[in-house]
Scaffold this motif. Sequence first.
Motif, PDB file in Angstrom:
ATOM      1  N   UNK A 186       5.356  -0.949  18.071  1.00  0.00           N
ATOM      2  CA  UNK A 186       6.619  -1.117  17.334  1.00  0.00           C
ATOM      3  C   UNK A 186       6.411  -1.893  16.038  1.00  0.00           C
ATOM      4  N   UNK A 187       7.491  -1.972  15.249  1.00  0.00           N
ATOM      5  CA  UNK A 187       7.432  -2.628  13.940  1.00  0.00           C
ATOM      6  C   UNK A 187       7.018  -4.093  14.021  1.00  0.00           C
ATOM      7  N   UNK A 188       7.450  -4.808  15.087  1.00  0.00           N
ATOM      8  CA  UNK A 188       7.135  -6.239  15.194  1.00  0.00           C
ATOM      9  C   UNK A 188       5.622  -6.419  15.374  1.00  0.00           C
ATOM     10  N   UNK A 189       5.018  -5.557  16.202  1.00  0.00           N
ATOM     11  CA  UNK A 189       3.568  -5.685  16.418  1.00  0.00           C
ATOM     12  C   UNK A 189       2.795  -5.297  15.162  1.00  0.00           C
ATOM     13  N   UNK A 190       3.321  -4.305  14.424  1.00  0.00           N
ATOM     14  CA  UNK A 190       2.676  -3.929  13.158  1.00  0.00           C
ATOM     15  C   UNK A 190       2.628  -5.156  12.245  1.00  0.00           C
ATOM     16  N   UNK A 191       3.786  -5.834  12.100  1.00  0.00           N
ATOM     17  CA  UNK A 191       3.876  -6.990  11.196  1.00  0.00           C
ATOM     18  C   UNK A 191       2.935  -8.101  11.646  1.00  0.00           C
ATOM     19  N   UNK A 192       2.834  -8.272  12.958  1.00  0.00           N
ATOM     20  CA  UNK A 192       1.963  -9.324  13.498  1.00  0.00           C
ATOM     21  C   UNK A 192       0.487  -9.027  13.211  1.00  0.00           C
ATOM     22  N   UNK A 193       0.122  -7.726  13.294  1.00  0.00           N
ATOM     23  CA  UNK A 193      -1.301  -7.370  13.158  1.00  0.00           C
ATOM     24  C   UNK A 193      -1.746  -7.196  11.711  1.00  0.00           C
ATOM     25  N   UNK A 194      -0.787  -7.038  10.782  1.00  0.00           N
ATOM     26  CA  UNK A 194      -1.156  -6.821   9.380  1.00  0.00           C
ATOM     27  C   UNK A 194      -0.657  -7.993   8.523  1.00  0.00           C
ATOM     28  N   UNK A 195      -1.448  -9.055   8.386  1.00  0.00           N
ATOM     29  CA  UNK A 195      -0.992 -10.199   7.604  1.00  0.00           C
ATOM     30  C   UNK A 195      -0.703  -9.802   6.165  1.00  0.00           C
ATOM     31  N   UNK A 196       0.382 -10.371   5.616  1.00  0.00           N
ATOM     32  CA  UNK A 196       0.722 -10.097   4.213  1.00  0.00           C
ATOM     33  C   UNK A 196       1.645  -8.906   4.047  1.00  0.00           C
ATOM     34  N   UNK A 197       1.995  -8.255   5.182  1.00  0.00           N
ATOM     35  CA  UNK A 197       2.862  -7.071   5.089  1.00  0.00           C
ATOM     36  C   UNK A 197       4.298  -7.514   4.827  1.00  0.00           C
ATOM     37  N   UNK A 198       4.903  -6.996   3.743  1.00  0.00           N
ATOM     38  CA  UNK A 198       6.265  -7.395   3.414  1.00  0.00           C
ATOM     39  C   UNK A 198       7.272  -6.334   3.831  1.00  0.00           C
ATOM     40  N   UNK A 199       6.852  -5.067   3.777  1.00  0.00           N
ATOM     41  CA  UNK A 199       7.786  -3.978   4.081  1.00  0.00           C
ATOM     42  C   UNK A 199       7.907  -3.778   5.602  1.00  0.00           C
ATOM     43  N   UNK A 200       9.112  -3.410   6.035  1.00  0.00           N
ATOM     44  CA  UNK A 200       9.330  -3.147   7.473  1.00  0.00           C
ATOM     45  C   UNK A 200       8.970  -1.702   7.786  1.00  0.00           C
ATOM     46  N   UNK A 201       8.199  -1.505   8.845  1.00  0.00           N
ATOM     47  CA  UNK A 201       7.843  -0.160   9.313  1.00  0.00           C
ATOM     48  C   UNK A 201       8.418   0.029  10.707  1.00  0.00           C
ATOM     49  N   UNK A 202       8.772   1.250  11.024  1.00  0.00           N
ATOM     50  CA  UNK A 202       9.326   1.515  12.360  1.00  0.00           C
ATOM     51  C   UNK A 202       8.270   1.264  13.436  1.00  0.00           C
ATOM     52  N   UNK A 203       7.023   1.517  13.105  1.00  0.00           N
ATOM     53  CA  UNK A 203       5.935   1.321  14.067  1.00  0.00           C
ATOM     54  C   UNK A 203       4.688   2.039  13.573  1.00  0.00           C
ATOM     55  N   UNK A 204       3.750   2.244  14.495  1.00  0.00           N
ATOM     56  CA  UNK A 204       2.487   2.872  14.087  1.00  0.00           C
ATOM     57  C   UNK A 204       1.786   3.491  15.274  1.00  0.00           C
ATOM     58  N   UNK A 205       0.925   4.456  14.976  1.00  0.00           N
ATOM     59  CA  UNK A 205      -0.056   4.948  15.943  1.00  0.00           C
ATOM     60  C   UNK A 205      -1.288   4.081  15.701  1.00  0.00           C
TER      61      UNK A 205
END
Length: 443
Positions: free
Chosen positions: A132-151
């Motif tokens: 999900x988007x929260x885990x994406x943000x946690x794993x990619x430091x410096x990410x400012x944009x919100x993403x729905x999630x990732x594969x």
Amino acid sequence: MAPRVDPVASDEVLPAQADVVIVGGGIIGTSAALFLAQKGISVALCEKGHIAGEQSSRNWGWCRKMARDPREIPLVIESLRLWERMNETVEAETGFRSCGIMYLGETETDLARLEAWLEHARQYQLDTRVIGGAEVAERLPGLAKKWAGALYTASDGKGEPQLAAPAIASAARRAGASIHTNCAVRGVETAGGRVSAVVTERGRIACQSAVLAGGAWSRLFCGNLGIELPQLKVLGSVMRTEKLDGGPEISASGGLFGYRKRMDGGYTVATLGVRTIDLVPDNFRLLFDYLPAARLHWKKLRFRFGSCFAEEWRTKRRWSLDEPTPFEAVRTLDPAGDPFVLERARASIAESFPAFRDVKIAESWGGMIDVMPDAIPVISAVDRVPGFFIATGFSGHGFGIGPGAGRLVADMVSGGPTIVDPTPFRLSRFTDGSNPQPHPLAS
Ligand SMILES: Cc1cc2nc3c(=O)[nH]c(=O)nc-3n(C[C@H](O)[C@H](O)[C@H](O)COP(=O)(O)OP(=O)(O)OC[C@H]3O[C@@H](n4cnc5c(N)ncnc54)[C@H](O)[C@@H]3O)c2cc1C
């Protein structure tokens, strides 16, 4: 500007004879040379320019199992196994590290499309999952944009393209292969229908088998042998940033950007979202073969019409082996990156990661990607010319699968059991009525 590539020593004297001659010193040719030499087979590799001068030093350096065409998955699994011990195998630094790769999804619809690929991951017990988007943000430091999630596949990795194929070539040489740079192969001679020699600009090498690993030149090479290889070229554009601290370690692609953190602390940045096609006569000759791929990627295609058309029109398509060939005329295919594409990639990454707004771009370059209509390679014997093998058309993802592909072709040439079933990669799939199609997620 061409990226700087690690130099590889070249053997002065061309052997009069070798069991196998390899045409092309990219990641595929060098890997094949290494595995053949390790089998105790005598092998000579001829490269018209320098080792890894073309695609193999210009790519992003992603080594991924994720989002592959299902036909490639068994081979890429083997390839990642080879990558994991590559530094040890070649006793040098190839830059390979497991770092994880993410395909970001902006909307739930994007995520659902990515999630559809999980069915293939499960079948092979891969560690790919949707996050999900929260885990994406946690794993990619410096990410400012919100993403729905990732594969996300944690076990996917990266290598350093400017180091890897040269390191593999040097190891092949130490294992007994001879390496000849600035040595274009003009063609293949046959005796009784079988390959009997390879003719280079520096002389003839008698051999039982020849492996064509010529990247974007393979269609032209095959054409002179009367073999139809439906391959086209697409321009990829890449830039390298100066060192950037505190950025993400995991490689990712989303919107109009894709990146990898390099060993020098900078980032390789590019995009999967726009592909530049410089129209040449082959685009028209092969129009019908490429309609399914064009329909799939239509919105991403950017056509240009310029001097390439006339240049290719003037390029000889048939020659005899005692005259100079187009391979000698262009030692290294060194196209410039497309500024339109580079600018979009830069704007897109800066929107997601503000730290990229001010980082200096150290250099940029282009690379001619060799594509096939169904976006998977040809790794195949050629029935019409016994002893002739083709390993080409890696369609923009041959670096990661390269060691596995080199091993597969080495197995095929030596006649032993093969590392995976080579059937999906046969050349005849384009003519035997199987009508192969590109996989929607495969790029
Ligand atoms: C911009 C870009 C980004 C990419 N990103 C990735 C990525 O992240 N991950 C991934 O897996 N793949 C990626 N790829 C694809 C990958 O780089 C290629 O699939 C792979 O490098 C192909 O290797 P190769 O050995 O077949 O071809 P090449 O590296 O192109 O080597 C072919 C060699 O053959 C030589 N040659 C041709 N004809 C002759 C002749 N007649 N005689 C002698 N020598 C000859 C050429 O000079 C050349 O050096 C990317 C490619 C590009 C361009």
